[in-house]
Motif scaffolding. Structure first.
Motif, PDB file in Angstrom:
ATOM      1  N   THR A  21       0.812  -1.216   0.000  1.00 61.27           N
ATOM      2  CA  THR A  21       0.000   0.000   0.000  1.00 61.27           C
ATOM      3  C   THR A  21       0.848   1.271   0.000  1.00 61.27           C
ATOM      4  O   THR A  21       0.540   2.232  -0.713  1.00 61.27           O
ATOM      5  CB  THR A  21      -0.924   0.015   1.229  1.00 61.27           C
ATOM      6  OG1 THR A  21      -1.702  -1.177   1.244  1.00 61.27           O
ATOM      7  CG2 THR A  21      -1.853   1.222   1.182  1.00 61.27           C
ATOM      8  N   GLU A  44      -5.411   1.886   2.522  1.00 57.93           N
ATOM      9  CA  GLU A  44      -5.622   2.701   1.324  1.00 57.93           C
ATOM     10  C   GLU A  44      -6.581   3.857   1.580  1.00 57.93           C
ATOM     11  O   GLU A  44      -6.477   4.907   0.941  1.00 57.93           O
ATOM     12  CB  GLU A  44      -6.158   1.820   0.191  1.00 57.93           C
ATOM     13  CG  GLU A  44      -5.140   0.808  -0.324  1.00 57.93           C
ATOM     14  CD  GLU A  44      -5.734  -0.133  -1.348  1.00 57.93           C
ATOM     15  OE1 GLU A  44      -6.994  -0.164  -1.457  1.00 57.93           O
ATOM     16  OE2 GLU A  44      -4.972  -0.857  -2.020  1.00 57.93           O
ATOM     17  N   ASP A  45      -7.514   3.674   2.518  1.00 59.00           N
ATOM     18  CA  ASP A  45      -8.508   4.707   2.788  1.00 59.00           C
ATOM     19  C   ASP A  45      -8.066   5.712   3.853  1.00 59.00           C
ATOM     20  O   ASP A  45      -8.780   6.694   4.109  1.00 59.00           O
ATOM     21  CB  ASP A  45      -9.832   4.064   3.228  1.00 59.00           C
ATOM     22  CG  ASP A  45     -10.495   3.300   2.092  1.00 59.00           C
ATOM     23  OD1 ASP A  45     -10.174   3.592   0.928  1.00 59.00           O
ATOM     24  OD2 ASP A  45     -11.314   2.395   2.378  1.00 59.00           O
ATOM     25  N   LEU A  46      -6.925   5.462   4.485  1.00 57.02           N
ATOM     26  CA  LEU A  46      -6.452   6.393   5.510  1.00 57.02           C
ATOM     27  C   LEU A  46      -6.130   7.752   4.890  1.00 57.02           C
ATOM     28  O   LEU A  46      -5.471   7.832   3.854  1.00 57.02           O
ATOM     29  CB  LEU A  46      -5.201   5.834   6.200  1.00 57.02           C
ATOM     30  CG  LEU A  46      -5.422   4.749   7.251  1.00 57.02           C
ATOM     31  CD1 LEU A  46      -4.093   4.240   7.764  1.00 57.02           C
ATOM     32  CD2 LEU A  46      -6.256   5.287   8.411  1.00 57.02           C
ATOM     33  N   GLU A  47      -6.574   8.790   5.507  1.00 62.20           N
ATOM     34  CA  GLU A  47      -6.343  10.130   4.998  1.00 62.20           C
ATOM     35  C   GLU A  47      -4.937  10.597   5.349  1.00 62.20           C
ATOM     36  O   GLU A  47      -4.516  10.527   6.512  1.00 62.20           O
ATOM     37  CB  GLU A  47      -7.377  11.093   5.582  1.00 62.20           C
ATOM     38  CG  GLU A  47      -8.811  10.749   5.194  1.00 62.20           C
ATOM     39  CD  GLU A  47      -9.799  11.719   5.802  1.00 62.20           C
ATOM     40  OE1 GLU A  47      -9.344  12.612   6.543  1.00 62.20           O
ATOM     41  OE2 GLU A  47     -11.002  11.573   5.543  1.00 62.20           O
ATOM     42  N   THR A 107      -6.713   2.835  14.163  1.00 63.04           N
ATOM     43  CA  THR A 107      -7.610   2.705  13.015  1.00 63.04           C
ATOM     44  C   THR A 107      -7.540   1.315  12.403  1.00 63.04           C
ATOM     45  O   THR A 107      -8.537   0.812  11.857  1.00 63.04           O
ATOM     46  CB  THR A 107      -7.255   3.762  11.950  1.00 63.04           C
ATOM     47  OG1 THR A 107      -7.233   5.052  12.559  1.00 63.04           O
ATOM     48  CG2 THR A 107      -8.261   3.758  10.816  1.00 63.04           C
ATOM     49  N   PRO A 141      -7.363  -2.538   2.472  1.00 66.11           N
ATOM     50  CA  PRO A 141      -8.331  -1.468   2.150  1.00 66.11           C
ATOM     51  C   PRO A 141      -8.331  -0.344   3.185  1.00 66.11           C
ATOM     52  O   PRO A 141      -8.534   0.821   2.825  1.00 66.11           O
ATOM     53  CB  PRO A 141      -9.673  -2.215   2.135  1.00 66.11           C
ATOM     54  CG  PRO A 141      -9.327  -3.638   1.917  1.00 66.11           C
ATOM     55  CD  PRO A 141      -8.028  -3.845   2.602  1.00 66.11           C
ATOM     56  N   VAL A 142      -8.115  -0.687   4.449  1.00 66.43           N
ATOM     57  CA  VAL A 142      -8.097   0.335   5.493  1.00 66.43           C
ATOM     58  C   VAL A 142      -6.890   1.242   5.315  1.00 66.43           C
ATOM     59  O   VAL A 142      -6.991   2.469   5.457  1.00 66.43           O
ATOM     60  CB  VAL A 142      -8.086  -0.322   6.883  1.00 66.43           C
ATOM     61  CG1 VAL A 142      -8.095   0.746   7.977  1.00 66.43           C
ATOM     62  CG2 VAL A 142      -9.280  -1.248   7.055  1.00 66.43           C
TER      63      VAL A 142
END
Length: 260
Positions: free
Chosen positions: A72, A150-153, A178, A147-148
């Motif tokens: 990632t 990849e979605d982290l800001e 998170t 996926p988590v």
């Protein structure tokens, strides 16, 4: 329409096999059931399976997390290939995986020779169970965490950096909280998957009585002996353990998400 299709699917795939299993078990007396599930060889297979599943889950959680992080967070040649190979255990028959792993980890194999230098035996020994379970359960960790990640800001890390946090503080206090739900989910699924692993384990572990026999193998042995009630009794123990863990996972997840 969709509800009816879902109900039919659940009935055929889940409820019908469970009903057949309960029918076999219901034909046994309580003494026969206890004798089938408490046979010393079967009890030892429980211990071997649980121990192997525990150690493999701990190891594969760490390795899977690192792999998901690398895929990632870094861009390098061959990244997409590695990402695709993560799902190989899902596509590869477990017996084929077991034969391949046993060939690699025998004392004269490509990998086994390096362990043999230190007197560590992988193939046809208890460590082989752990390796086989790790191979088959790795995708559960990677695909839960990836996926988590990849979605982290990125703004969260940037804000922490501006506030003076170093990399370790950012990881432990910003990223890890998170990722914990995904890690719990992936680890639980990996553990449950390892409890029922059969093909890769029997090919790699050697199936030595009281040493490397897993519960799924004992179930297969009872089927070969045409002792279907005993096989159903052992299967009911595995089913009960798996369902209990799944329900426990749902409870933990629901409480965690409610708090967050």
């Amino acid at each position: 329409m969709s509800f009816g299709f879902s109900t039919l699917y659940i009935s055929l795939v889940i409820l019908l096999p469970i009903s057949a299993l309960l029918i076999y078990v219901s034909g046994m007396t309580w003494q026969q059931y206890l004798f089938a599930i408490t046979d010393p060889r079967v009890v030892q297979s429980y211990k071997v399976t649980l121990t192997g599943a525990f150690f493999s889950t701990v190891a594969v959680t760490f390795i899977g997390f690192l792999l998901a992080w690398i895929i990632t967070r870094y861009d390098f040649p061959g990244r997409r290939l590695i990402d695709s190979l993560v799902d190989l255990p899902f596509a590869l028959p477990t017996s084929v995986a077991g034969i391949t792993l046993s060939t690699l980890f025998i004392p004269g194999g490509w990998l086994g020779r390096w362990f043999d230098v230190f007197g560590i035996k992988i193939s046809y020994a208890f460590p082989g169970i752990i390796v086989a379970m790790m191979f088959t359960s790795l995708p559960f960790i990677v695909r839960s965490v990836q996926p988590v990640l990849e979605d982290l800001e990125a703004e969260l890390e940037e804000a922490a950096t501006m506030l003076g946090a170093n990399r370790w503080q950012i990881f432990w206090r910003v990223l890890l909280p998170t990722l914990i739900p995904a890690l719990i989910t992936g680890s639980s699924q990996a553990f449950i998957r390892s409890l029922g692993e059969f093909g890769a384990v029997i090919m790699l572990a050697g199936n030595i009585p009281f040493k490397t026999e897993v519960t799924s193998l004992m179930l297969f042995v009872r089927l070969q002996e045409y002792n279907y009630p005993a096989a159903a009794a052992i299967a009911s123990v595995v089913l009960l353990a798996s369902l209990s863990l799944l329900f426990l996972l749902q409870i933990v997840q629901s409480r965690f998400f409610k708090k967050s």
